[in-house]
Design a protein around this motif. Structure first.
Motif, PDB file in Angstrom:
ATOM      1  N   GLY A   1      57.298 -14.685  31.670  1.00  0.00           N
ATOM      2  CA  GLY A   1      57.704 -15.921  32.702  1.00  0.00           C
ATOM      3  C   GLY A   1      59.373 -15.522  32.747  1.00  0.00           C
TER       4      GLY A   1
ATOM      5  N   VAL B   1      62.255 -13.207  40.796  1.00  0.00           N
ATOM      6  CA  VAL B   1      60.948 -14.164  40.571  1.00  0.00           C
ATOM      7  C   VAL B   1      60.552 -14.215  39.178  1.00  0.00           C
ATOM      8  CG1 VAL B   1      59.916 -13.213  42.779  1.00  0.00           C
ATOM      9  CG2 VAL B   1      59.237 -11.953  40.721  1.00  0.00           C
ATOM     10  N   ARG B   2      59.707 -15.169  38.991  1.00  0.00           N
ATOM     11  CA  ARG B   2      59.265 -15.887  37.475  1.00  0.00           C
ATOM     12  C   ARG B   2      57.584 -16.005  37.727  1.00  0.00           C
ATOM     13  NH1 ARG B   2      62.682 -20.153  34.688  1.00  0.00           N
ATOM     14  NH2 ARG B   2      61.374 -19.539  32.938  1.00  0.00           N
ATOM     15  N   ASP B   3      57.085 -15.228  36.819  1.00  0.00           N
ATOM     16  CA  ASP B   3      55.579 -15.467  36.766  1.00  0.00           C
ATOM     17  C   ASP B   3      55.018 -15.238  35.246  1.00  0.00           C
ATOM     18  OD1 ASP B   3      52.854 -14.753  36.890  1.00  0.00           O
ATOM     19  OD2 ASP B   3      53.029 -13.065  38.338  1.00  0.00           O
ATOM     20  N   GLU B   4      54.393 -16.415  34.811  1.00  0.00           N
ATOM     21  CA  GLU B   4      54.173 -16.445  33.525  1.00  0.00           C
ATOM     22  C   GLU B   4      53.207 -15.181  32.974  1.00  0.00           C
ATOM     23  OE1 GLU B   4      55.099 -18.641  31.045  1.00  0.00           O
ATOM     24  OE2 GLU B   4      56.316 -19.209  32.514  1.00  0.00           O
TER      25      GLU B   4
ATOM     26  N   ARG C   1      58.678  -4.751  36.591  1.00  0.00           N
ATOM     27  CA  ARG C   1      59.010  -5.273  35.238  1.00  0.00           C
ATOM     28  C   ARG C   1      60.081  -5.314  34.635  1.00  0.00           C
ATOM     29  NH1 ARG C   1      54.228  -6.696  32.989  1.00  0.00           N
ATOM     30  NH2 ARG C   1      55.067  -6.398  30.778  1.00  0.00           N
TER      31      ARG C   1
ATOM     32  N   ASP D   1      61.594  -8.671  41.794  1.00  0.00           N
ATOM     33  CA  ASP D   1      60.310  -8.816  42.336  1.00  0.00           C
ATOM     34  C   ASP D   1      59.772  -7.297  42.537  1.00  0.00           C
ATOM     35  OD1 ASP D   1      58.074 -10.085  43.641  1.00  0.00           O
ATOM     36  OD2 ASP D   1      58.894 -10.212  45.524  1.00  0.00           O
TER      37      ASP D   1
END
Length: 91
Positions: free
Chosen positions: A12, A4-7, A20, A17
């Motif tokens: 990002g 996954v990618r999350d800013e 970290r 998932d």
């Protein structure tokens, strides 16, 4: 498990998932340092399947991951350059 990618997490960067643990961190250990996927899974406390999924993502998106690595190295260089150095040594 998926990538996954999350800013808000690791700036990002693609990561496993629920963790970290970045794809580039897994690739650095396996591809660049020659550690076994099983060892990396154990050390990072993730499943072996997650390590292989991260490696698969790395090989499918190698330029993207390398761009993140280069941006990270550039940021560290800027911090090092702007860090205060001692004015004099104490003897």
């Amino acid at each position: 498990m998926s990538i996954v990618r999350d800013e808000g997490v690791l700036g990002g960067e693609p990561r496993i998932d629920g963790t970290r643990v970045g794809v580039r961190h897994v690739a650095a250990r396996v591809v660049e340092s020659g550690q076994s996927p099983a060892y990396v899974a154990d050390q990072l406390d993730v499943s072996l399947a997650a390590v292989y999924e991260a490696l698969s993502y790395y090989y499918e998106h190698i330029e993207e991951v390398r761009d993140f690595q280069q941006a990270n190295e550039s940021a560290f260089d800027r911090v090092r350059e702007s860090s205060l150095e001692p004015r004099e040594t104490i003897q």
